[in-house]
Design an enzyme around this catalytic site. Structure first.
Site, PDB file in Angstrom:
ATOM      1  N   ARG B  46      35.519  19.499  36.514  1.00 38.67           N
ATOM      2  CA  ARG B  46      34.974  20.847  36.727  1.00 38.67           C
ATOM      3  C   ARG B  46      35.083  21.228  38.195  1.00 38.67           C
ATOM      4  NH1 ARG B  46      29.935  21.185  37.420  1.00 38.67           N
ATOM      5  NH2 ARG B  46      29.345  19.836  35.697  1.00 38.67           N
ATOM      6  N   TYR B  98      39.577  48.546  33.801  1.00 40.10           N
ATOM      7  CA  TYR B  98      39.535  47.811  32.542  1.00 40.10           C
ATOM      8  C   TYR B  98      38.126  47.895  31.948  1.00 40.10           C
ATOM      9  CZ  TYR B  98      39.344  43.932  29.310  1.00 40.10           C
ATOM     10  OH  TYR B  98      39.145  43.161  28.194  1.00 40.10           O
ATOM     11  N   ASP B 170      41.369  44.087  41.583  1.00 41.18           N
ATOM     12  CA  ASP B 170      41.884  43.521  40.333  1.00 41.18           C
ATOM     13  C   ASP B 170      43.354  43.906  40.299  1.00 41.18           C
ATOM     14  OD1 ASP B 170      42.833  43.118  37.792  1.00 41.18           O
ATOM     15  OD2 ASP B 170      41.028  43.839  36.775  1.00 41.18           O
ATOM     16  N   LYS B 195      47.768  37.860  31.557  1.00 36.65           N
ATOM     17  CA  LYS B 195      48.795  38.903  31.517  1.00 36.65           C
ATOM     18  C   LYS B 195      50.110  38.401  32.146  1.00 36.65           C
ATOM     19  CE  LYS B 195      45.639  40.783  29.429  1.00 36.65           C
ATOM     20  NZ  LYS B 195      44.379  41.301  29.940  1.00 36.65           N
TER      21      LYS B 195
HETATM   22  C1  LIG Z   1      43.156  44.958  34.447  1.00 37.83           C
HETATM   23  C2  LIG Z   1      42.446  43.869  33.734  1.00 37.83           C
HETATM   24  N1  LIG Z   1      41.472  43.176  34.355  1.00 37.83           N
HETATM   25  C3  LIG Z   1      40.801  42.196  33.729  1.00 37.83           C
HETATM   26  C4  LIG Z   1      41.054  41.847  32.433  1.00 37.83           C
HETATM   27  C5  LIG Z   1      40.241  40.759  31.786  1.00 37.83           C
HETATM   28  O1  LIG Z   1      40.972  39.592  31.700  1.00 37.83           O
HETATM   29  P1  LIG Z   1      40.778  38.520  30.505  1.00 37.83           P
HETATM   30  O2  LIG Z   1      41.093  39.210  29.224  1.00 37.83           O
HETATM   31  O3  LIG Z   1      41.759  37.453  30.888  1.00 37.83           O
HETATM   32  O4  LIG Z   1      39.357  38.044  30.561  1.00 37.83           O
HETATM   33  C6  LIG Z   1      42.061  42.532  31.737  1.00 37.83           C
HETATM   34  C7  LIG Z   1      42.441  42.202  30.348  1.00 37.83           C
HETATM   35  O5  LIG Z   1      41.878  42.162  29.370  1.00 37.83           O
HETATM   36  C8  LIG Z   1      42.764  43.578  32.402  1.00 37.83           C
HETATM   37  O6  LIG Z   1      43.728  44.259  31.761  1.00 37.83           O
END
Ligand SMILES: Cc1ncc(COP(=O)(O)O)c(C=O)c1O
Ligand SMILES: Cc1ncc(COP(=O)(O)O)c(C=O)c1O
Lengths: 408, 384
Positions: B46, B98, B170, B195
């Site tokens: 961890r 998101y 992000d 992604k």
């Molecule tokens: C722009 C963006 N940020 C964060 C996330 C969250 O990531 P995760 O699905 O890997 O938890 C996503 C996707 O779902 C995303 O498209």
């Protein structure tokens, strides 16, 4: 309780409505709707497959309803890879093996009998030839080889006993390029089976089956897997000729594993993209080397002075990542000093992965041979083989350039 | 070394014990210590594990940061960043972000006594206006989602710096290939590695990269204390994915650009959202901060009601109907019904997510093949 997902892949959805090489790399062989609605194929880490009841077994045995039975005979993930490979090479079917050598051995064991003869072009992978010369001979199979790309000698070597003619294209490390259509024609005219080991060109650069060759073999360990992290091999061709190969594989047992097959499927998705880059890097590095004062000669089919440049240009989309060159006035230690001075390519055998590899064939593969034998194989001491990965060409060139200086 | 060369080699030094060109996958949960006391590279997985470290090393290099920390998902990474906030603190974020991040900020953080304001971050003045004395963090998505709005990273960095606020970007949609926010003044970058970084739709993961080693240390401390680490198999697959990241993102962006221009010329398309288009409102900022392409996401509005749009997204043969994005295979989705279906219709329309809005994640397929696919689906919009 959560209901188990009962969705089964629908084979009718495996037809990709397009033909671009990158589109096929991503989609071919895969059902559009997959088990569990997953976007990617699941890894079936199963050694065996169960039947709901006895009647289902009887149905399977009687009607040969396509389904899995035992892991050595087939696995759903493996079938996806086989169908993807078949589509990429414009073949009807493909059989996946644990390695390129397992595929080669599996193919020959299924198709040659005692008394048959095999004729090779002499630059084929030395282990493939060794298998025929030293081992198939124990079962009464004859072996001959002729100078690579000497089509008249090949034709002359064929006898009524000849079953197979075999070549690689391009060859390794000399990078001779076979006119696959002419090779196929010799086979057809003489009623013998033709095999091209297309490991170095991949279906992105050449599709020998379209030129009439019977079988294509790949060490998928190389470009097809593409990440230097798996071993695999495959033979592609007509379903009829591959049926016995598949059956014998189930008996000899040289199958790949479900985890590996998945990594191969994942690697294949970027095949077109990676090959485009391998081709570009190979060309750029070859051109740099050709213009360098420390380099005596470069072997690369994409260079105009390569003996097979004309046929390569006519038949290949690109010329791959492998570049062979000879240092000017260098003995084996001076050559080794250049190898030891490079920083980016790792020193090691193999080729086709994203990371570049470099080696001195005299040391890596021919150390235990006499100088006379090396001369016969055309492996001089100052020969270097570089397998260009997909790094930036400028970095690879700067690295080689610096290595030439350091090794002074 | 250039970006792609680093992507292939950093963290991937040949294994000293065997010479293996790809480092082994260490599945171990615990590590045998040389002595009860004293230093050890690894003690418990961890806290750190070799395979995760390999991925963290390459990400820190690609994003130009001091340290990277890899997580079980993008949301786990996002959550860890917000753990730096204390009750009474204030977070400013964008409107085109998101939905899962918004849910965390608005529904979870607010319960911990942290206040949240959402502003249109493409308007730097609005960002400035939202900053208060208690503001501790500014969270932006340089390329928004699903409208692909473009936020000026350097502009936000100036505001954040002046106000002593941590700027977190992000950067999932742009990836370090197109844009490196740390070089433009951001403090932390977050990627959903699910992604483009993983890139093959076969893992969940997230990663934080910090510019400052002390911020990196705090994030790692928090990760170790809360536990949402990336597993070894995912770390291996992410390292493998990163090796082709630049090739994929450039190829996908080039195809997306071509499809966006093509969509603009289609009669049944009312509007195309793509920062690479000259007439896109984000174009100027995008040109300034993105290099080598404008990303693989394209959104557009078809001249149809929700049923027509639904027929469109259900008729494509290469684009697959699914949420998520950034992988080798192309995806299509209908935000009004799918990713943003939980919003009230008025709220949805207020931010610009109309019933005819369609979002594409462009994969590695041939551009012509994808264009044909959209073209044939276009003819299915009308019911008859
Ligand atoms: C722009 C963006 N940020 C964060 C996330 C969250 O990531 P995760 O699905 O890997 O938890 C996503 C996707 O779902 C995303 O498209
Ligand atoms: C051209 C060629 N054919 C066949 C093989 C054998 O493949 P494998 O190593 O996967 O058994 C190799 C590589 O070793 C090769 O380079």
């Amino acid at each position: 309780m959560i209901e188990p997902t009962t969705i089964m892949p629908d084979p009718s959805t495996k037809k990709v409505p397009a033909s671009g090489p990158s589109t096929l790399s991503v989609h071919a062989g895969e059902a559009r709707v997959k088990p569990g609605f997953s976007i990617t194929d699941p890894i079936f880490a199963a050694s065996t497959f169960t039947f709901p009841n006895t009647q289902a077994i009887v149905d399977f045995l009687e009607q040969e309803e396509p389904r899995e039975e035992y892991g050595r005979y087939g696995n759903p993930g493996e079938r996806v890879v086989e169908e993807k490979l078949a589509a990429l090479d414009s073949g009807e079917a493909s059989v996946l093996f644990a390695s390129g050598m397992a595929a080669f051995v599996g193919l020959l064991m299924a198709h040659v009998d005692a008394g048959d003869e095999i004729v090779f072009f002499d630059e084929c992978y030395h282990r493939s030839r060794e298998f025929c010369r030293r081992h198939l001979s124990r079962f009464g199979v004859g072996f001959r080889q002729v100078r690579t790309c000497d089509y008249d000698a090949m034709e002359a070597a064929i006898t009524p006993k000849t079953k197979f003619i075999i070549s690689e294209s391009p060859t390794n490390p000399h990078l001779s390029v076979v006119d696959v259509a002419r090779f196929a024609e010799i086979g057809r005219r003489n009623g013998v089976l033709t095999l091209i080991d297309a490991t170095l060109c991949t279906p992105y650069n050449v599709k020998p089956l379209e030129a009439g060759v019977d079988f294509v073999l790949h060490s998928a360990t190389k470009y097809l897997g593409g990440h230097n992290d798996l071993l695999a091999g495959a033979v592609t061709g007509s379903a009829e000729l591959l049926d016995p190969v598949r059956n014998l594989r189930g008996i000899m047992g040289g199958v790949n594993s479900p985890h590996n097959a998945y990594l191969l499927e994942r690697g294949l998705k970027t095949l077109a993209l990676r090959m485009e880059r391998h081709n570009a890097n190979g060309q750029a590095v070859a051109e740099f080397l050709a213009g360098h004062s420390k380099v005596e000669r470069v072997l690369y089919p994409g260079l105009p002075d390569h003996p097979f440049h004309a046929i390569a240009k006519q038949t290949m989309r690109g010329f791959g990542g492998l570049v062979t060159f000879f240092l000017r006035d260098a003995d084996w230690q001076q050559t080794a000093a250049v190898i030891d001075a490079v920083q980016i390519p790792r020193i090691g055998p193999s080729l086709g992965g994203v990371e570049s590899l470099i080696e001195q064939p005299m040391v890596m593969s021919y150390w235990n041979y006499t100088p006379e034998e090396r001369a016969e194989f055309r492996i001089p001491d100052n020969m270097i083989r570089m397998a260009c990965g997909i790094e930036d060409a400028e970095d690879l060139i700067a690295d080689l350039s610096a290595a030439f200086e350091v090794a002074e | 070394m250039q970006f792609r060369t680093r992507a292939i080699h950093i963290g991937q030094e040949a294994d000293p014990s065997s010479g293996a060109v790809v480092p082994p996958i260490h599945l171990a949960s615990t590590f045998v210590l040389p002595a009860a006391e004293g230093p050890a590279d690894y003690d418990y997985a961890r806290t750190g594990s070799p395979t995760r470290h390999a991925f963290e090393a390459v990400m820190a290099s690609l994003d130009g940061g001091a340290r990277a920390v890899a997580f079980a998902s993008g949301m786990a990474a996002t959550h860890c960043v917000t753990m730096l906030l204390k009750p009474g603190d204030h977070l400013v974020t964008g409107t085109d972000i998101y939905g899962g991040s918004w849910r965390l900020f608005n529904d979870v953080l607010s319960q911990r006594g942290i206040s949240v304001s959402a502003v249109d971050t493409t308007d730097v003045a609005a960002v400035q206006h939202a900053i208060r004395a208690e503001t501790k963090m500014l969270w932006i998505e340089p390329t928004g989602n699903p409208l692909l709005s473009v936020t000026d990273i350097a502009g936000c960095a100036e505001i954040a710096k002046a106000a002593g606020v941590l700027l977190v970007a992000d950067n999932t949609l742009a990836t370090p290939v197109l844009c490196r926010p740390l070089e433009m003044g951001a403090d932390i970058v977050m990627h959903s590695a699910t992604k483009f970084i993983g890139g093959h739709s076969d893992l969940l993961g997230g990663v934080l990269v910090a510019r400052d080693p002390e911020v990196g240390r705090k994030l790692h401390w928090m990760q170790n204390a809360t536990g949402a680490v990336m597993g070894p198999l995912e770390s291996f697959l992410c390292c493998r994915g990163v090796k082709t990241l630049e090739l994929r993102v450039h190829a996908q962006s080039a195809t997306a650009m071509r499809l966006a221009s093509w969509l603009q010329k289609q009669q049944s398309v009312k509007r195309v959202y793509y920062p690479g288009l000259e007439d896109d409102p984000g174009s100027a900022t995008a040109k300034k901060q993105y290099h080598g392409g404008y990303g693989a996401m394209v959104s557009f509005e078809v001249d149809a009601d929700v049923n027509g749009a639904q027929r469109f997204v259900e008729s494509t043969k290469l684009f697959q109907l699914a949420v998520s994005l950034g992988a080798v295979e192309s995806l299509i989705e209908l935000p009004a019904v799918m990713s943003h279906g939980a919003y009230a219709p008025e709220a949805r329309r207020a931010v610009g997510i109309t019933d005819g809005l369609i979002r594409l994640s462009v994969g590695l397929e041939g551009a012509e093949d994808l264009e044909h696919d959209l073209s044939q689906a276009m003819t299915k919009i009308s019911a008859s």
